[in-house]
Design a protein around this motif. Structure first.
Motif, PDB file in Angstrom:
ATOM      1  N   PRO A   1       0.787  -1.232   0.000  1.00 49.69           N
ATOM      2  CA  PRO A   1       0.000   0.000   0.000  1.00 49.69           C
ATOM      3  C   PRO A   1       0.822   1.288   0.000  1.00 49.69           C
TER       4      PRO A   1
ATOM      5  N   ARG B   1       0.556   7.708  -3.930  1.00 51.67           N
ATOM      6  CA  ARG B   1       1.489   7.676  -2.782  1.00 51.67           C
ATOM      7  C   ARG B   1       2.884   7.499  -3.359  1.00 51.67           C
TER       8      ARG B   1
ATOM      9  N   GLY C   1       6.861   5.078   0.715  1.00 47.49           N
ATOM     10  CA  GLY C   1       6.967   5.019   2.188  1.00 47.49           C
ATOM     11  C   GLY C   1       8.358   4.622   2.668  1.00 47.49           C
TER      12      GLY C   1
ATOM     13  N   ALA D   1      12.239   2.470   2.557  1.00 42.59           N
ATOM     14  CA  ALA D   1      12.727   1.088   2.422  1.00 42.59           C
ATOM     15  C   ALA D   1      11.653   0.138   2.946  1.00 42.59           C
ATOM     16  N   ASP D   2      11.640  -1.078   2.433  1.00 45.61           N
ATOM     17  CA  ASP D   2      10.660  -2.065   2.888  1.00 45.61           C
ATOM     18  C   ASP D   2      11.149  -2.638   4.223  1.00 45.61           C
ATOM     19  N   ILE D   3      10.501  -2.197   5.303  1.00 42.21           N
ATOM     20  CA  ILE D   3      10.998  -2.524   6.649  1.00 42.21           C
ATOM     21  C   ILE D   3      11.004  -4.039   6.876  1.00 42.21           C
ATOM     22  N   ARG D   4      10.067  -4.733   6.234  1.00 44.84           N
ATOM     23  CA  ARG D   4      10.017  -6.195   6.437  1.00 44.84           C
ATOM     24  C   ARG D   4      11.295  -6.870   5.959  1.00 44.84           C
TER      25      ARG D   4
ATOM     26  N   GLY E   1      13.586   6.323   2.803  1.00 41.97           N
ATOM     27  CA  GLY E   1      14.224   6.092   1.501  1.00 41.97           C
ATOM     28  C   GLY E   1      13.444   6.733   0.366  1.00 41.97           C
TER      29      GLY E   1
ATOM     30  N   GLU F   1      14.652  10.146   0.261  1.00 42.39           N
ATOM     31  CA  GLU F   1      16.052  10.115  -0.201  1.00 42.39           C
ATOM     32  C   GLU F   1      16.112   9.923  -1.718  1.00 42.39           C
TER      33      GLU F   1
ATOM     34  N   PRO G   1      11.876   9.447   8.791  1.00 36.98           N
ATOM     35  CA  PRO G   1      11.516   8.900  10.117  1.00 36.98           C
ATOM     36  C   PRO G   1      12.380   7.718  10.554  1.00 36.98           C
ATOM     37  N   GLU G   2      13.510   7.486   9.880  1.00 37.61           N
ATOM     38  CA  GLU G   2      14.334   6.321  10.217  1.00 37.61           C
ATOM     39  C   GLU G   2      14.664   6.246  11.696  1.00 37.61           C
TER      40      GLU G   2
ATOM     41  N   ALA H   1      20.081   6.278   5.524  1.00 36.77           N
ATOM     42  CA  ALA H   1      21.398   5.802   5.074  1.00 36.77           C
ATOM     43  C   ALA H   1      21.486   5.657   3.572  1.00 36.77           C
TER      44      ALA H   1
ATOM     45  N   ASP I   1      25.538   0.803   9.945  1.00 37.95           N
ATOM     46  CA  ASP I   1      25.871  -0.605  10.222  1.00 37.95           C
ATOM     47  C   ASP I   1      25.776  -0.876  11.729  1.00 37.95           C
TER      48      ASP I   1
ATOM     49  N   ARG J   1       0.677  -1.824  14.608  1.00 37.88           N
ATOM     50  CA  ARG J   1      -0.263  -2.183  13.546  1.00 37.88           C
ATOM     51  C   ARG J   1      -0.974  -3.504  13.833  1.00 37.88           C
TER      52      ARG J   1
ATOM     53  N   LYS K   1      -5.431  -5.085  14.434  1.00 39.31           N
ATOM     54  CA  LYS K   1      -6.085  -6.256  13.829  1.00 39.31           C
ATOM     55  C   LYS K   1      -6.500  -7.202  14.958  1.00 39.31           C
TER      56      LYS K   1
HETATM   57  C1  LIG Z   1      25.003  -5.982   7.956  1.00 38.33           C
HETATM   58  C2  LIG Z   1      24.827  -4.507   8.024  1.00 38.33           C
HETATM   59  C3  LIG Z   1      23.723  -4.097   7.149  1.00 38.33           C
HETATM   60  C4  LIG Z   1      23.650  -2.626   7.135  1.00 38.33           C
HETATM   61  C5  LIG Z   1      22.570  -2.232   6.221  1.00 38.33           C
HETATM   62  C6  LIG Z   1      22.898  -0.946   5.612  1.00 38.33           C
HETATM   63  C7  LIG Z   1      21.919  -0.663   4.522  1.00 38.33           C
HETATM   64  C8  LIG Z   1      22.336   0.568   3.818  1.00 38.33           C
HETATM   65  C9  LIG Z   1      21.309   1.063   2.870  1.00 38.33           C
HETATM   66  C10 LIG Z   1      20.024   1.234   3.562  1.00 38.33           C
HETATM   67  C11 LIG Z   1      19.206   2.244   2.874  1.00 38.33           C
HETATM   68  C12 LIG Z   1      18.342   2.854   3.907  1.00 38.33           C
HETATM   69  C13 LIG Z   1      17.143   3.495   3.296  1.00 38.33           C
HETATM   70  C14 LIG Z   1      16.341   4.304   4.275  1.00 38.33           C
HETATM   71  O1  LIG Z   1      17.130   5.322   4.818  1.00 38.33           O
HETATM   72  C15 LIG Z   1      15.731   3.445   5.344  1.00 38.33           C
HETATM   73  C16 LIG Z   1      14.237   3.576   5.350  1.00 38.33           C
HETATM   74  O2  LIG Z   1      13.602   4.079   4.471  1.00 38.33           O
HETATM   75  S1  LIG Z   1      13.451   2.934   6.696  1.00 38.33           S
HETATM   76  C17 LIG Z   1      11.733   3.218   6.343  1.00 38.33           C
HETATM   77  C18 LIG Z   1      11.323   4.619   6.538  1.00 38.33           C
HETATM   78  N1  LIG Z   1       9.908   4.739   6.387  1.00 38.33           N
HETATM   79  C19 LIG Z   1       9.078   4.760   7.417  1.00 38.33           C
HETATM   80  O3  LIG Z   1       9.464   4.723   8.552  1.00 38.33           O
HETATM   81  C20 LIG Z   1       7.605   4.809   7.117  1.00 38.33           C
HETATM   82  C21 LIG Z   1       6.864   3.797   7.924  1.00 38.33           C
HETATM   83  N2  LIG Z   1       5.451   3.816   7.635  1.00 38.33           N
HETATM   84  C22 LIG Z   1       4.605   4.687   8.180  1.00 38.33           C
HETATM   85  O4  LIG Z   1       4.963   5.574   8.924  1.00 38.33           O
HETATM   86  C23 LIG Z   1       3.164   4.535   7.834  1.00 38.33           C
HETATM   87  O5  LIG Z   1       2.941   3.224   7.502  1.00 38.33           O
HETATM   88  C24 LIG Z   1       2.737   5.445   6.660  1.00 38.33           C
HETATM   89  C25 LIG Z   1       3.653   5.263   5.474  1.00 38.33           C
HETATM   90  C26 LIG Z   1       2.733   6.908   7.109  1.00 38.33           C
HETATM   91  C27 LIG Z   1       1.310   5.058   6.215  1.00 38.33           C
HETATM   92  O6  LIG Z   1       0.440   5.097   7.321  1.00 38.33           O
HETATM   93  P1  LIG Z   1      -1.047   4.512   7.202  1.00 38.33           P
HETATM   94  O7  LIG Z   1      -1.681   5.014   5.982  1.00 38.33           O
HETATM   95  O8  LIG Z   1      -1.697   4.778   8.507  1.00 38.33           O
HETATM   96  O9  LIG Z   1      -0.889   2.948   6.986  1.00 38.33           O
HETATM   97  P2  LIG Z   1      -0.224   1.865   7.936  1.00 38.33           P
HETATM   98  O10 LIG Z   1       0.775   2.467   8.814  1.00 38.33           O
HETATM   99  O11 LIG Z   1      -1.306   1.064   8.543  1.00 38.33           O
HETATM  100  O12 LIG Z   1       0.572   0.987   6.875  1.00 38.33           O
HETATM  101  C28 LIG Z   1      -0.143   0.224   5.916  1.00 38.33           C
HETATM  102  C29 LIG Z   1       0.629  -1.056   5.713  1.00 38.33           C
HETATM  103  O13 LIG Z   1       1.883  -0.747   5.096  1.00 38.33           O
HETATM  104  C30 LIG Z   1       2.937  -1.300   5.884  1.00 38.33           C
HETATM  105  N3  LIG Z   1       4.094  -0.405   5.754  1.00 38.33           N
HETATM  106  C31 LIG Z   1       4.103   0.917   5.909  1.00 38.33           C
HETATM  107  N4  LIG Z   1       5.327   1.391   5.671  1.00 38.33           N
HETATM  108  C32 LIG Z   1       6.082   0.354   5.350  1.00 38.33           C
HETATM  109  C33 LIG Z   1       7.455   0.206   4.990  1.00 38.33           C
HETATM  110  N5  LIG Z   1       8.295   1.263   4.877  1.00 38.33           N
HETATM  111  N6  LIG Z   1       7.912  -1.035   4.730  1.00 38.33           N
HETATM  112  C34 LIG Z   1       7.089  -2.098   4.798  1.00 38.33           C
HETATM  113  N7  LIG Z   1       5.778  -2.033   5.132  1.00 38.33           N
HETATM  114  C35 LIG Z   1       5.293  -0.812   5.412  1.00 38.33           C
HETATM  115  C36 LIG Z   1       2.374  -1.342   7.284  1.00 38.33           C
HETATM  116  O14 LIG Z   1       3.075  -2.257   8.061  1.00 38.33           O
HETATM  117  C37 LIG Z   1       0.952  -1.763   7.021  1.00 38.33           C
HETATM  118  O15 LIG Z   1       0.990  -3.128   6.763  1.00 38.33           O
HETATM  119  P3  LIG Z   1      -0.180  -4.075   7.246  1.00 38.33           P
HETATM  120  O16 LIG Z   1      -0.292  -3.897   8.715  1.00 38.33           O
HETATM  121  O17 LIG Z   1      -1.403  -3.604   6.537  1.00 38.33           O
HETATM  122  O18 LIG Z   1       0.248  -5.441   6.860  1.00 38.33           O
END
Ligand SMILES: CCCCCCCCCCCCC[C@H](O)CC(=O)SCCNC(=O)CCNC(=O)[C@H](O)C(C)(C)COP(=O)(O)OP(=O)(O)OC[C@H]1O[C@@H](n2cnc3c(N)ncnc32)[C@H](O)[C@@H]1OP(=O)(O)O
Length: 718
Positions: A20, A56, A59, A61-64, A100, A103, A122-123, A131, A256, A275, A279
């Motif tokens: 989503p 949209r 949102g 990187a895929d946190i999962r 991301g 970014e 919001p990381e 990152a 890291d 979340r 449910k």
């Molecule tokens: C060995 C050493 C390894 C070192 C690794 C180094 C890696 C280097 C490179 C890394 C690159 C980093 C990139 C980046 O900097 C990192 C990131 O981006 S972290 C993610 C940042 N984003 C967020 O924090 C956003 C999180 N989400 C939210 O705040 C909210 O979900 C929303 C986007 C504002 C939406 O809100 P709502 O409309 O209310 O909906 P829900 O919250 O209920 O979400 C719906 C549904 O989506 C799932 N979900 C939301 N965001 C993500 C996400 N980013 N990844 C995966 N899934 C997401 C959420 O869980 C809900 O799922 P459901 O419950 O319905 O299954």
């Protein structure tokens, strides 16, 4: 994935497609890489627009994916490839551009956003830092002070604020995508050098060191032991003082460290717990997705003390038309003065000119006859509440929901006083009710699924994290708090001082230790409950065993001495006067404890911080396992969300049940057994059956506990 389409006007449109929130999964990143490649190679493409499906943008990187091994093309080189393109790239930001996602947009040459789109990094709230170049590009674009604020708090800003900060180039109330497509056609051939953020100097004030040092002090104070905000300042220091490539290396190095810290795992768990609790499931099989809820637009609050006033404001902020009832004239006139001001202040804090709902005041119960839902917030006294529920049952429409804001009384008993037990449910708010995020929705044995669904939905509209819990004394949060505070009192009997216990708990990350907290909420609250339970009061023997279990009369004796906490200027600490806020050690307490120990032949001993922490936390955690065992919470996530959002449990430690998993279930069990041997008369130390079963099953990860509980329950092992 990401799709590529060539549009009229030689614009390539890359659409991120991962509902989503179009998170940057491995498949999406691979799709972007291919689409960018096609844009480079296809001579017909003169400019590029990147957008997200369904309005949209992205949102992040895929946190999962953080839980498994990294796969797919990495994000950092992908963003560099976009930035390096010699065809202009425009990000069309609708809905959200977070983490991301932002970014990625910062790697584009231009950004066009909807005014209401949410942008942010919001990381930090996930225990990480931005990152994919975010810590290096944002201060080059928006300046170091703005980047420090946004990255260390993780707060979301609107498209409009992003324009003010220079993060986007243009905003619109219409379609950001349409504007971006037109804009992309208009800029073909313009030089891009000044648009590549990584090549620009950081926008810093002259006193960088001073600014960073001051900020670091503030951040450390706010962080309460969290690592990520401190690392964010470190990465921004690198942006301000080093060339881009070196800054990027520092960003990665810090990432890291954070990535592999337990804190990042805990915070990501907390994100998903929040979340998961939405449910909800009930033991009957009713669930969030098989039950319809009613939409409530009119509500009443009975009793306008501190809680009632906060609840009325929270309802009005959610757009409800609220009837606020108070039978005591003085309290009613105070509420008439205070509530509108509270409502206006809170609306302002949320960026609204006025609250979407309205509150009317009255003194008669008859005035609630037409509302769809009533929340009583009168004094915590069962006889009073029973009488009120009987009256409400007679006065209200037959389908009006009747809710009690009790912090632990029996919902079934209240339901039985009405002609509509299926429409009765507990709504346990936390003070101040218009600000605190937690709502325990207490499901009685006769509460109908529709009632639960309606109240859960209402909680969500009020911006609460609503957690469905079972009906047992203290529900979930206060039930667990009881053994925790009891342990703290036992520790005083054995030789500790309140400030020593509090220090240990505050170092763990609680905003306040148990005694400072007790002074804040008032020692008389628990005293009243213990008196009602026959544990203390005239005629009760002042022994250390009551009703067959060990009991500490210390808090009762404090109350008898008039030391009720901040409100009397004296409690476990001393204050400047009644209502004072600054806690200071009080020699009176030392003398009081010495005399108490002498009276009971207790030898004071030096107690190590480790023992204080273990006894307080593990007794609370053990009660959590018992709650799961009794089916009063559907899963560990529910308990953890309650503690993080309602009881100040440090979010970077996930919650009490998550913490038990981090410490190791076998170790928690071993420690409980150890303390139980030392204190056999302290029942809450007796390890729960569920904890034993989990350890016997090899301590499965927390995500597997529900399965085990279900299996064991089916086989009647619990
Ligand atoms: C060995 C050493 C390894 C070192 C690794 C180094 C890696 C280097 C490179 C890394 C690159 C980093 C990139 C980046 O900097 C990192 C990131 O981006 S972290 C993610 C940042 N984003 C967020 O924090 C956003 C999180 N989400 C939210 O705040 C909210 O979900 C929303 C986007 C504002 C939406 O809100 P709502 O409309 O209310 O909906 P829900 O919250 O209920 O979400 C719906 C549904 O989506 C799932 N979900 C939301 N965001 C993500 C996400 N980013 N990844 C995966 N899934 C997401 C959420 O869980 C809900 O799922 P459901 O419950 O319905 O299954």
């Amino acid at each position: 994935m990401a799709t590529f389409s060539l549009l009229p006007g030689s614009v390539a449109l890359i659409t991120l497609t991962n509902p989503p929130v179009n998170a940057l999964s491995a498949a999406v990143r691979a799709g972007i890489v291919q689409a960018v490649q096609r844009s480079v190679e296809d001579p017909k493409v003169k400019s590029v627009v990147i957008c997200g499906q369904n309005g949209r943008f992205c949102g992040g990187a895929d946190i999962r994916e953080f839980a498994g091994p990294m796969s797919g093309p990495p994000l950092v080189p992908l963003i560099h490839a976009i930035e390096a393109l010699d065809k202009p790239v425009v990000a069309a930001i609708e809905g959200l551009a977070l983490g991301g996602g932002l970014e990625l947009a910062l790697g584009c040459h231009y950004r066009i956003a909807h005014t209401t789109a949410l942008l942010g990094l919001p990381e930090v709230t996930l225990g990480l830092l931005p990152a994919a170049g975010g810590t290096q590009r944002l201060p080059r674009l928006a300046g170091l002070p703005a980047a420090l604020d946004l990255i260390t708090t993780g707060r979301h800003i609107s498209g409009t604020e992003a324009l003010e900060l220079g993060i986007v180039d243009q905003v619109t109330d219409g379609s950001a995508l349409d504007i971006a497509l037109e804009f992309a056609k208009s800029i073909v051939g313009r030089p891009l050098n000044t648009r590549r953020l990584s090549t620009l100097p950081c926008r810093c004030p002259t006193d960088i060191d001073n600014l960073l040092d001051r900020f670091m002090v503030q951040v450390r104070q706010r962080a309460r032991g969290a690592l990520a905000p401190v690392a964010c300042v470190g990465a921004l220091r690198a942006a301000a003082t080093l060339p881009y490539a070196q800054g990027l290396r520092k960003e990665r190095e810090l990432m890291d460290t954070l990535f592999n810290s337990g804190q990042a795992r805990a915070l990501q768990y907390a994100f998903f717990s929040q979340r998961v609790v939405g449910k909800w499931t009930l033991p009957s099989g009713a669930r969030w997705d098989n039950t319809t809820s009613r939409t409530i637009s009119t509500a009443a609050v009975i009793g306008l003390g501190t809680m009632g006033r906060g609840i009325a404001v929270a309802l009005a902020l959610a757009g409800m038309s609220v009837v606020a009832v108070e039978t005591q004239e003085k309290q009613l006139s105070e509420a008439r003065q205070m509530v509108p001001a509270m409502l206006q202040r809170e609306a302002g804090r949320r960026g609204l000119d006025t609250a979407p709902g309205v509150i009317s005041f009255c003194s008669s119960l008859q005035d609630v006859s037409e509302v769809e839902l009533v929340i009583e917030a009168v004094f915590e006294d069962m006889a009073l509440k029973l009488q009120l529920f009987r009256q409400l049952s007679a006065v209200c429409k037959p389908d009006t929901l009747l809710c009690s804001n009790t912090s632990g009384l029996d919902i079934d008993q209240l339901a039985a006083a009405t002609q509509r037990p299926g429409l009765v449910v507990g709504m346990h708010f936390f003070a101040p009710a218009h600000i605190m995020k937690l709502l325990e929705v207490v499901c009685g044995t006769r509460s109908s699924p529709e009632t639960v669904a309606t109240v859960m939905q209402l909680g969500k509209r009020m911006g609460k994290v609503s957690v469905a819990v079972g009906n047992c004394p203290g529900f979930v949060g206060n039930r667990m708090l009881k053994p925790y505070t009891e342990q703290a009192n036992f520790l005083l009997e054995e030789g500790a001082m309140p400030e020593q216990v509090d220090k240990v708990l505050e170092e763990f990350g609680f905003p306040m230790g148990v005694f400072r907290m007790s002074d804040l909420s008032g020692l008389d609250v628990g005293w009243r409950i213990r008196k009602a339970a026959g544990l203390t009061g005239p005629g009760v023997e002042p022994t250390r065993t009551r009703q067959g279990r060990r009991y500490s009369p210390l808090p009762d004796q404090m109350c008898e001495a008039g030391r009720l906490g901040q409100k009397t200027g004296r409690g476990w600490y001393q204050y400047d006067g009644p209502g004072g806020r600054v806690a200071r050690s009080d020699p009176w307490v030392q003398t009081f404890l010495d005399a108490y120990r002498a009276r009971h032949n207790l030898a004071a001993r030096v107690i190590a911080a480790e023992e204080i922490l273990e006894r307080c936390l593990y007794s609370l955690i053990n009660e959590g396992f018992k709650i799961l065992q009794d089916g009063m919470a559907a899963g560990p996530e529910d308990i953890d969300a309650i503690y993080v959002f309602g009881y100040g449990w440090p979010r970077h430690r996930g919650g009490p049940m998550f913490h038990a998993g981090q410490v190791g279930l076998a170790r928690v069990l071993e420690k409980l057994e150890h303390y139980q041997q030392l204190h056999p008369d302290v029942a809450p130390m007796k390890p729960s059956m569920l904890l034993r079963r989990l350890v016997a099953a090899g301590s499965p990860p927390i995500q597997k506990w529900r399965e085990l509980i279900h299996r064991e329950r089916v086989h009647s092992q619990l």
